[in-house]
Design a protein around this motif. Structure first.
Motif, short mmCIF file in Angstrom:
data_model
loop_
_atom_site.label_atom_id
_atom_site.label_comp_id
_atom_site.label_asym_id
_atom_site.label_seq_id
_atom_site.Cartn_x
_atom_site.Cartn_y
_atom_site.Cartn_z
N UNK A 144 -25.95 22.72 -36.02
CA UNK A 144 -24.95 23.53 -36.73
C UNK A 144 -25.45 24.84 -37.33
N UNK A 145 -26.75 25.03 -37.42
CA UNK A 145 -27.29 26.31 -37.93
C UNK A 145 -27.34 27.40 -36.89
N UNK A 146 -27.13 27.08 -35.62
CA UNK A 146 -27.17 28.10 -34.55
C UNK A 146 -25.88 28.91 -34.59
N UNK A 147 -25.99 30.22 -34.39
CA UNK A 147 -24.76 31.04 -34.45
C UNK A 147 -24.72 32.15 -33.41
N UNK A 148 -25.42 31.96 -32.27
CA UNK A 148 -25.39 32.98 -31.22
C UNK A 148 -24.04 32.95 -30.48
N UNK A 149 -23.75 34.06 -29.78
CA UNK A 149 -22.51 34.12 -29.00
C UNK A 149 -22.54 33.01 -27.95
N UNK A 150 -21.48 32.25 -27.88
CA UNK A 150 -21.41 31.19 -26.87
C UNK A 150 -21.77 29.81 -27.39
N UNK A 151 -22.21 29.73 -28.66
CA UNK A 151 -22.65 28.41 -29.14
C UNK A 151 -21.47 27.45 -29.29
N UNK A 152 -20.30 27.98 -29.63
CA UNK A 152 -19.13 27.10 -29.74
C UNK A 152 -18.81 26.46 -28.40
N UNK A 153 -18.85 27.29 -27.36
CA UNK A 153 -18.58 26.77 -26.02
C UNK A 153 -19.65 25.75 -25.63
N UNK A 154 -20.90 26.04 -25.98
CA UNK A 154 -22.00 25.11 -25.68
C UNK A 154 -21.74 23.76 -26.34
N UNK A 155 -21.24 23.78 -27.58
CA UNK A 155 -20.95 22.52 -28.30
C UNK A 155 -19.83 21.75 -27.61
N UNK A 156 -18.79 22.49 -27.21
CA UNK A 156 -17.65 21.83 -26.55
C UNK A 156 -18.08 21.21 -25.23
N UNK A 157 -18.78 21.99 -24.43
CA UNK A 157 -19.21 21.50 -23.11
C UNK A 157 -20.08 20.26 -23.28
N UNK A 158 -21.00 20.31 -24.24
CA UNK A 158 -21.94 19.21 -24.44
C UNK A 158 -21.24 17.95 -24.93
N UNK A 159 -20.21 18.13 -25.76
CA UNK A 159 -19.46 16.96 -26.23
C UNK A 159 -18.66 16.31 -25.11
N UNK A 160 -18.26 17.11 -24.13
CA UNK A 160 -17.57 16.58 -22.95
C UNK A 160 -18.55 15.86 -22.03
N UNK A 163 -24.77 16.35 -19.44
CA UNK A 163 -25.36 17.04 -18.29
C UNK A 163 -24.77 18.43 -18.11
N UNK A 164 -23.48 18.57 -18.35
CA UNK A 164 -22.86 19.89 -18.25
C UNK A 164 -23.43 20.81 -19.32
N UNK A 165 -23.74 20.26 -20.48
CA UNK A 165 -24.39 21.03 -21.53
C UNK A 165 -25.75 21.54 -21.10
N UNK A 166 -26.54 20.67 -20.46
CA UNK A 166 -27.87 21.07 -19.99
C UNK A 166 -27.75 22.23 -19.01
N UNK A 167 -26.81 22.12 -18.10
CA UNK A 167 -26.60 23.17 -17.11
C UNK A 167 -26.19 24.48 -17.81
N UNK A 168 -25.28 24.37 -18.77
CA UNK A 168 -24.79 25.55 -19.50
C UNK A 168 -25.95 26.25 -20.21
N UNK A 169 -26.72 25.48 -20.98
CA UNK A 169 -27.83 26.09 -21.72
C UNK A 169 -28.85 26.72 -20.77
N UNK A 170 -29.16 26.03 -19.69
CA UNK A 170 -30.19 26.51 -18.76
C UNK A 170 -29.81 27.88 -18.21
N UNK A 171 -28.56 28.01 -17.84
CA UNK A 171 -28.08 29.29 -17.30
C UNK A 171 -28.08 30.39 -18.37
N UNK A 172 -27.54 30.05 -19.55
CA UNK A 172 -27.47 31.04 -20.63
C UNK A 172 -28.85 31.52 -21.03
#
Ligand code: DGI
Ligand code: FE
Ligand code: FE
Length: 202
Positions: A144-160, A163-172
């Motif tokens: 919750x301390x992270x605040x870069x652009x895209x972190x909200x989307x990263x949280x949503x994807x990861x909660x879904x 593995x999709x979160x890992x892919x998202x972070x890796x690309x970003x």
């Protein structure tokens, strides 16, 4: 509400309270608070993904254990343990996980390879990652301390989907590093190829 686990599995020769005290001593206040948030986020992701909670707690707490060590400590370990000499071309960003895991063995008495791999791979990822490794990789990114652009989307994807979160972070992260003209550690590229690139390179 914070989870204060009681450790039962003899994965670390300390209680959680003792381990937290060691980390408070090793890290700046800022970094220490990050580590506590990563632990709590890791426990949550572990609950959602059927991962051992005690391992998630320990790995979350220790993942940045070596972050504030002088470069020479890492260089000594790389040479003494004959680790990949390619590591010497990089710096603290790459070393604190991969090399830091070796310090965690001897200094904290944690020898569980699942926990150690989660620490080793928390920055660069890896082509094959256990669920615990994925949990720590993501918890570090979305705490919750992270605040870069895209972190909200990263949280949503990861909660879904973890593995999709890992892919998202890796690309970003790869995009970000390239944008900053940073050297890319080869394992980071291998992680991208395994988790993001389309099958067969087409
Ligand atoms: O230790 P943290 O700050 O909590 O986070 P981290 O361990 O995920 O990342 C540390 C830094 O490492 C971050 O600024 C991004 C950077 N990094 C990740 N992969 C690579 C990298 N830096 C370089 N030069 N090359 C990489 O492949
Ligand atoms: Fe880190
Ligand atoms: Fe971290």
């Amino acid at each position: 509400m914070n989870e204060e686990l009681i450790y039962h599995q003899q994965l670390v020769p300390h209680s959680r309270t003792e381990l937290v005290a060691v980390l408070r001593d090793q890290l700046s206040q800022h970094r220490f608070e990050h580590v506590l948030r990563v632990e709590q986020t890791a426990i949550k992701l572990a609950q959602q993904n059927n991962v051992n909670l005690e391992k998630a707690s320990i790995a979350g707490l220790v993942h940045d254990y070596a972050k504030q060590r002088p470069d020479q400590d890492f260089i000594t370990v790389i040479k003494d343990k004959q680790m990949d000499p390619e590591l010497l071309n990089y710096g603290n960003a790459i070393w604190h996980g991969i090399v830091g895991a070796e310090l965690i063995k001897t200094e904290l008495g944690i020898w569980d390879e699942d926990i150690l791999n989660a620490v080793r791979h928390h920055t660069t990822g890896a082509t094959i990652m256990s669920k615990l490794e994925q949990v720590i990789y993501m918890a570090d990114y979305i705490e919750p301390g992270r605040n870069f652009a895209g972190v909200q989307q990263a949280r949503q994807v990861t909660n879904q989907s973890l593995q999709a979160g890992v892919s998202f972070q890796t690309k970003q992260t790869l995009q970000y590093l390239i944008g900053q003209n940073k050297a890319i550690y080869p394992k980071t590229i291998a992680t991208y190829n395994a988790w993001v690139a389309v099958n067969g390179g087409n």
